[in-house]
Design an enzyme around this catalytic site. Structure first.
Site, mmCIF file in Angstrom:
data_model
loop_
_atom_site.group_PDB
_atom_site.id
_atom_site.type_symbol
_atom_site.label_atom_id
_atom_site.label_comp_id
_atom_site.label_asym_id
_atom_site.label_seq_id
_atom_site.Cartn_x
_atom_site.Cartn_y
_atom_site.Cartn_z
ATOM 1 N N GLN A 1 -13.536 -4.132 -56.005
ATOM 2 C CA GLN A 1 -13.904 -3.733 -54.639
ATOM 3 C C GLN A 1 -13.245 -2.401 -54.305
ATOM 4 O OE1 GLN A 1 -13.600 -7.521 -51.952
ATOM 5 N NE2 GLN A 1 -12.352 -7.872 -53.754
ATOM 6 N N HIS B 1 -17.948 -1.490 -54.304
ATOM 7 C CA HIS B 1 -17.933 -0.823 -52.998
ATOM 8 C C HIS B 1 -17.989 0.697 -53.139
ATOM 9 C CE1 HIS B 1 -16.083 -4.591 -50.842
ATOM 10 N NE2 HIS B 1 -17.360 -4.718 -51.127
ATOM 11 N N CYS C 1 -25.101 13.452 -49.963
ATOM 12 C CA CYS C 1 -25.675 13.712 -48.647
ATOM 13 C C CYS C 1 -26.437 12.462 -48.223
ATOM 14 C CB CYS C 1 -26.614 14.920 -48.708
ATOM 15 S SG CYS C 1 -27.483 15.163 -47.150
HETATM 16 P P1 OAD Z 1 -7.501 -7.085 -48.628
HETATM 17 O O1 OAD Z 1 -6.587 -6.106 -47.985
HETATM 18 O O2 OAD Z 1 -8.371 -7.902 -47.754
HETATM 19 O O3 OAD Z 1 -6.652 -8.076 -49.532
HETATM 20 C C1 OAD Z 1 -5.685 -7.596 -50.424
HETATM 21 C C2 OAD Z 1 -4.867 -8.774 -50.936
HETATM 22 O O4 OAD Z 1 -3.999 -8.294 -51.940
HETATM 23 C C3 OAD Z 1 -3.999 -9.435 -49.859
HETATM 24 O O5 OAD Z 1 -4.114 -10.836 -49.956
HETATM 25 C C4 OAD Z 1 -2.576 -8.965 -50.223
HETATM 26 O O6 OAD Z 1 -1.585 -9.943 -49.922
HETATM 27 C C5 OAD Z 1 -2.702 -8.805 -51.715
HETATM 28 N N1 OAD Z 1 -1.741 -7.835 -52.296
HETATM 29 C C6 OAD Z 1 -1.193 -6.739 -51.729
HETATM 30 N N2 OAD Z 1 -0.387 -6.094 -52.602
HETATM 31 C C7 OAD Z 1 -0.425 -6.812 -53.748
HETATM 32 C C8 OAD Z 1 0.186 -6.654 -55.023
HETATM 33 N N3 OAD Z 1 1.022 -5.663 -55.298
HETATM 34 N N4 OAD Z 1 -0.119 -7.576 -55.974
HETATM 35 C C9 OAD Z 1 -0.947 -8.616 -55.726
HETATM 36 N N5 OAD Z 1 -1.546 -8.810 -54.526
HETATM 37 C C10 OAD Z 1 -1.297 -7.913 -53.561
HETATM 38 O O7 OAD Z 1 -8.356 -6.258 -49.711
HETATM 39 P P2 OAD Z 1 -9.737 -6.664 -50.396
HETATM 40 O O8 OAD Z 1 -9.839 -8.118 -50.562
HETATM 41 O O9 OAD Z 1 -9.899 -5.782 -51.572
HETATM 42 O O10 OAD Z 1 -14.390 -2.966 -48.085
HETATM 43 O O11 OAD Z 1 -10.737 -6.198 -49.270
HETATM 44 C C11 OAD Z 1 -12.094 -6.263 -49.512
HETATM 45 C C12 OAD Z 1 -12.819 -5.169 -48.781
HETATM 46 O O12 OAD Z 1 -12.451 -5.161 -47.403
HETATM 47 C C13 OAD Z 1 -12.470 -3.772 -49.219
HETATM 48 O O13 OAD Z 1 -13.106 -3.383 -50.406
HETATM 49 C C14 OAD Z 1 -12.952 -2.957 -48.053
HETATM 50 C C15 OAD Z 1 -12.419 -3.791 -46.927
HETATM 51 O O14 OAD Z 1 -13.157 -3.749 -45.769
HETATM 52 C C16 OAD Z 1 -15.092 -1.922 -47.626
HETATM 53 O O15 OAD Z 1 -14.551 -0.942 -47.150
HETATM 54 C C17 OAD Z 1 -16.563 -2.095 -47.773
#
Ligand code: OAD
Length: 248
Positions: free
Chosen positions: A110, A128, A136
């Site tokens: 993602q 993503h 553009c």
């Molecule tokens: P999130 O920020 O929702 O989740 C990240 C997860 O990684 C959390 O549960 C943290 O606790 C964990 N985390 C942080 N640091 C870590 C580390 N060093 N090791 C292991 N885990 C860790 O991010 P995503 O699930 O990727 O989309 O979010 C999904 C989407 O939401 C993104 O791609 C973005 C956002 O809106 C768009 O922009 C379309």
């Protein structure tokens, strides 16, 4: 039944994962923003997450792009400029090594940072998009990063509609990347999910498509209904480093 390992017991859990990886024939990895935090890119919903300070619908949506381009461009310019200073961390390189040795088949991510490719992974499905490339929104032509950062019009059609190649709220995922990730995960006998809250649709549906074993590596337990076989709760970079040692 899920086996959860954290803190001092993590080595034990890592050994189990190393064994499962050796048994598996088609292991796939799914990553989220938690994979990149150790490279100093903030995640969205973690402790210092980006969305705790800003509402995504206000800045990262197609409506904002159309109705408040200045805000949209400022938000993404800042994120892009931060990327000049980031590099893959040890965990990214370990995943690249695993792919090179055929231990994992691909990564569905993602993340828009491009760090998996930068570390050397070849089969990466960027679900993503990628923030390092610009197009553009009006004519679809690729554009220069410099033009976006300098608030220029599209050199091809003359519209002020340059944007990063990322999926915004209100948009669909890139078709080919999605189909490839879905197909690989359906084939997988092991899916390792790293650093994601699994809150965002449709990517959060992907773990359900694997008929194999499900493993979570995350700083916190995020699961509500996924039936993970194994959970390693801790930092991705540190756990992957342990995993690399345990695998040898
Ligand atoms: P999130 O920020 O929702 O989740 C990240 C997860 O990684 C959390 O549960 C943290 O606790 C964990 N985390 C942080 N640091 C870590 C580390 N060093 N090791 C292991 N885990 C860790 O991010 P995503 O699930 O990727 O989309 O979010 C999904 C989407 O939401 C993104 O791609 C973005 C956002 O809106 C768009 O922009 C379309």
């Amino acid at each position: 039944m899920t086996n959860i390992f954290t803190g001092k017991s993590i080595k034990e859990g890592v050994k189990i994962l190393a064994r499962i990886m050796k048994e598996s024939k088609y292991a796939v990895v799914l990553t989220g923003a938690g994979m990149d935090t150790e490279s100093n890119i903030p995640d969205f919903r973690g402790e210092d997450g980006l969305w705790r300070k800003i509402d995504p619908r206000v800045v990262a949506s197609i409506d904002t792009f159309k109705e408040n381009y200045t805000l949209f461009r400022e938000f993404y310019s800042e994120r892009i400029e931060r990327l000049n200073f980031v590099k893959p961390h040890v965990g990214h390189y370990i995943l690249a090594d695993f792919e090179m040795r055929g231990i994992i088949k691909s990564i569905a991510t993602q993340n828009v940072s491009g760090l998996h490719r930068m570390a050397g992974n070849k089969k990466v499905y960027e679900l993503h998009g990628n923030i390092r490339s610009i197009r553009c929104n009006n004519c679809g032509k690729e554009a220069e990063m410099e033009d976006f950062l300098s608030n220029n019009k599209c050199a091809n059609c003359g519209e002020k509609a340059l944007r990063p190649n990322v999926v915004l709220f209100g948009e669909v995922l890139p078709f080919n990347e999605w189909i490839s990730a879905e197909s690989d995960i359906k084939k997988s006998d092991l899916l390792i999910v790293i650093g994601t809250s699994l809150e965002v649709y449709p990517v959060n549906q992907l773990p359900m498509l694997s008929k194999g074993r499900l493993v979570l590596i995350n700083k916190e337990d995020v699961d509500t209904y996924y039936n993970f076989d194994l959970k390693l709760i801790g930092k991705a970079g540190e756990i992957l480093r342990e995993l690399m040692e345990a695998y040898e």
